[in-house]
Design a protein around this motif. Structure first.
Motif, PDB file in Angstrom:
ATOM      1  N   ILE A   1      27.290  -7.420  12.999  1.00 55.10           N
ATOM      2  CA  ILE A   1      26.384  -8.272  13.787  1.00 55.10           C
ATOM      3  C   ILE A   1      25.637  -9.231  12.867  1.00 55.10           C
ATOM      4  O   ILE A   1      25.736 -10.438  13.003  1.00 55.10           O
ATOM      5  N   GLY A   2      24.887  -8.690  11.910  1.00 57.58           N
ATOM      6  CA  GLY A   2      24.269  -9.521  10.879  1.00 57.58           C
ATOM      7  C   GLY A   2      23.225 -10.495  11.379  1.00 57.58           C
ATOM      8  O   GLY A   2      23.080 -11.577  10.812  1.00 57.58           O
ATOM      9  N   LEU A   3      22.483 -10.135  12.430  1.00 50.68           N
ATOM     10  CA  LEU A   3      21.477 -11.050  12.964  1.00 50.68           C
ATOM     11  C   LEU A   3      20.380 -11.335  11.941  1.00 50.68           C
ATOM     12  O   LEU A   3      20.002 -12.491  11.722  1.00 50.68           O
ATOM     13  N   SER A   4      19.890 -10.275  11.296  1.00 51.12           N
ATOM     14  CA  SER A   4      18.790 -10.466  10.343  1.00 51.12           C
ATOM     15  C   SER A   4      19.222 -11.302   9.146  1.00 51.12           C
ATOM     16  O   SER A   4      18.484 -12.189   8.692  1.00 51.12           O
ATOM     17  N   SER A   5      20.430 -11.046   8.613  1.00 52.91           N
ATOM     18  CA  SER A   5      20.888 -11.816   7.460  1.00 52.91           C
ATOM     19  C   SER A   5      21.185 -13.265   7.832  1.00 52.91           C
ATOM     20  O   SER A   5      20.972 -14.178   7.022  1.00 52.91           O
ATOM     21  N   THR A   6      21.648 -13.491   9.050  1.00 49.29           N
ATOM     22  CA  THR A   6      21.906 -14.861   9.489  1.00 49.29           C
ATOM     23  C   THR A   6      20.625 -15.668   9.522  1.00 49.29           C
ATOM     24  O   THR A   6      20.563 -16.813   9.022  1.00 49.29           O
ATOM     25  N   VAL A   7      19.574 -15.095  10.092  1.00 51.10           N
ATOM     26  CA  VAL A   7      18.275 -15.776  10.132  1.00 51.10           C
ATOM     27  C   VAL A   7      17.735 -15.973   8.713  1.00 51.10           C
ATOM     28  O   VAL A   7      17.254 -17.056   8.346  1.00 51.10           O
ATOM     29  N   PHE A   8      17.839 -14.930   7.902  1.00 53.69           N
ATOM     30  CA  PHE A   8      17.343 -14.970   6.523  1.00 53.69           C
ATOM     31  C   PHE A   8      18.045 -16.065   5.720  1.00 53.69           C
ATOM     32  O   PHE A   8      17.400 -16.863   5.023  1.00 53.69           O
ATOM     33  N   ASN A   9      19.367 -16.128   5.830  1.00 52.35           N
ATOM     34  CA  ASN A   9      20.134 -17.061   5.017  1.00 52.35           C
ATOM     35  C   ASN A   9      20.042 -18.497   5.524  1.00 52.35           C
ATOM     36  O   ASN A   9      19.961 -19.443   4.721  1.00 52.35           O
ATOM     37  N   GLN A  10      20.048 -18.680   6.824  1.00 50.71           N
ATOM     38  CA  GLN A  10      19.942 -20.041   7.349  1.00 50.71           C
ATOM     39  C   GLN A  10      18.571 -20.646   7.084  1.00 50.71           C
ATOM     40  O   GLN A  10      18.448 -21.861   6.918  1.00 50.71           O
ATOM     41  N   SER A  11      17.555 -19.791   7.013  1.00 49.97           N
ATOM     42  CA  SER A  11      16.211 -20.267   6.692  1.00 49.97           C
ATOM     43  C   SER A  11      16.006 -20.382   5.187  1.00 49.97           C
ATOM     44  O   SER A  11      14.988 -20.900   4.741  1.00 49.97           O
ATOM     45  N   ARG A  12      16.948 -19.847   4.404  1.00 49.33           N
ATOM     46  CA  ARG A  12      16.890 -19.867   2.937  1.00 49.33           C
ATOM     47  C   ARG A  12      15.586 -19.261   2.423  1.00 49.33           C
ATOM     48  O   ARG A  12      14.938 -19.781   1.514  1.00 49.33           O
TER      49      ARG A  12
END
Length: 280
Positions: free
Chosen positions: A257-268
């Motif tokens: 799923i990776g929801l938290s990492s997606t938000v974390f990485n897209q926000s840098r």
């Protein structure tokens, strides 16, 4: 020394051009199996029907070999790219993190660490004769936040390749090549470690290139392939070239799923950047 990693107290291509054959949605490499390859001639029909956003393997999906440069407006917000910041950071770390027993500095890079939760974090990496020193440095306030040292003679495996995810993952596969250093001697971490996003006892580290590789004056400082060549040679020198396993294979991330990492990485969030007048 029983513990190959020490945390700082209070301190927080010569690539062989491989031919790529795509059949039935699977990736097979001619000659020796290797994730390293360069794009084939556009006229090569074996590549014309490739799924462009990613490369597919059996029951998995990998990102592209090359990363896409970020827009200039985003690149300019990385504080590490501002004049004099890297030099100040390196000098600061040499004075406050390194000791004489670590040996002479062999090289310095600014790379991206990809942790076991798929989060991207900016890391200053210093290679000495005996240690790999990984520093989380705040380029905004010019302060060391944390550091850890990895004994070179405890690293038994250097793996390089594309980033690989389950075929049904909701995460966009990460582009670019990565390098994984392991010192676990085949022992996998427990669930308590893997399920803790802040765990400091994961017995490996995965590094990839920094986004500044596309715009910085000294691009090699931000590229993981330059680091890979240096770390392999340094480990062999430190260990007498004994029992180091150097392999080319995809770096597997079991993120569905990776929801938290997606938000974390897209926000840098893991990088020192200027954000709407606020820097962190």
């Amino acid at each position: 020394m029983s513990n190959p990693v020490s945390n700082g107290a209070g301190l927080d291509e010569n690539l062989a051009n491989q031919e790529v054959d795509f059949k039935g949605g699977k990736l097979s490499l001619a000659d020796d199996a290797s994730p390293f390859f360069t794009p084939n001639d556009p006229k090569d029909e074996s590549v014309m029907n490739v799924d462009i956003p990613s490369l597919r393997r059996a029951n998995s999906i990998c990102g592209r070999t090359e990363t896409t440069p970020l827009p200039d407006t985003i690149q300019d917000c990385f504080f590490a790219g501002k004049r004099g910041r890297m030099e100040e950071a390196v000098n600061d770390c040499k004075q406050k993190v390194l000791t004489e027993s670590d040996g002479k500095v062999q090289g310095v890079w600014l790379l991206t660490e990809v942790d076991h939760w798929d989060n991207e974090k900016e890391k200053l990496v210093m290679l000495t004769e005996k240690m790999l020193v990984v520093v989380k440095y705040d380029f905004v306030v010019e302060r060391i936040k944390e550091s850890k040292k990895i004994l070179l003679n405890m690293v038994h495996s250097v793996q390089s390749g594309l980033f690989e995810y389950p075929e049904k993952t909701l995460v966009k596969p990460r582009d670019g090549m990565g390098v994984k250093l392991s010192w676990n001697k085949g022992q996998e971490p427990g669930l308590a470690q893997l399920w803790n996003p802040w765990s400091q006892t994961i017995p490996w580290i995965v590094l990839t290139s920094h986004p500044l590789q596309h715009t910085a004056r000294d691009a090699k400082t931000y590229k993981v392939d330059a680091f890979q060549n240096a770390i392999v040679q340094a480990i062999k020198t430190a260990t007498g070239d004994s029992n180091l396993n150097v392999q080319e294979a995809p770096l597997r991330f079991t993120i569905h799923i990776g929801l938290s990492s997606t938000v974390f990485n897209q926000s840098r969030i893991g990088f020192s950047r200027e954000r709407g007048g606020v820097s962190f």
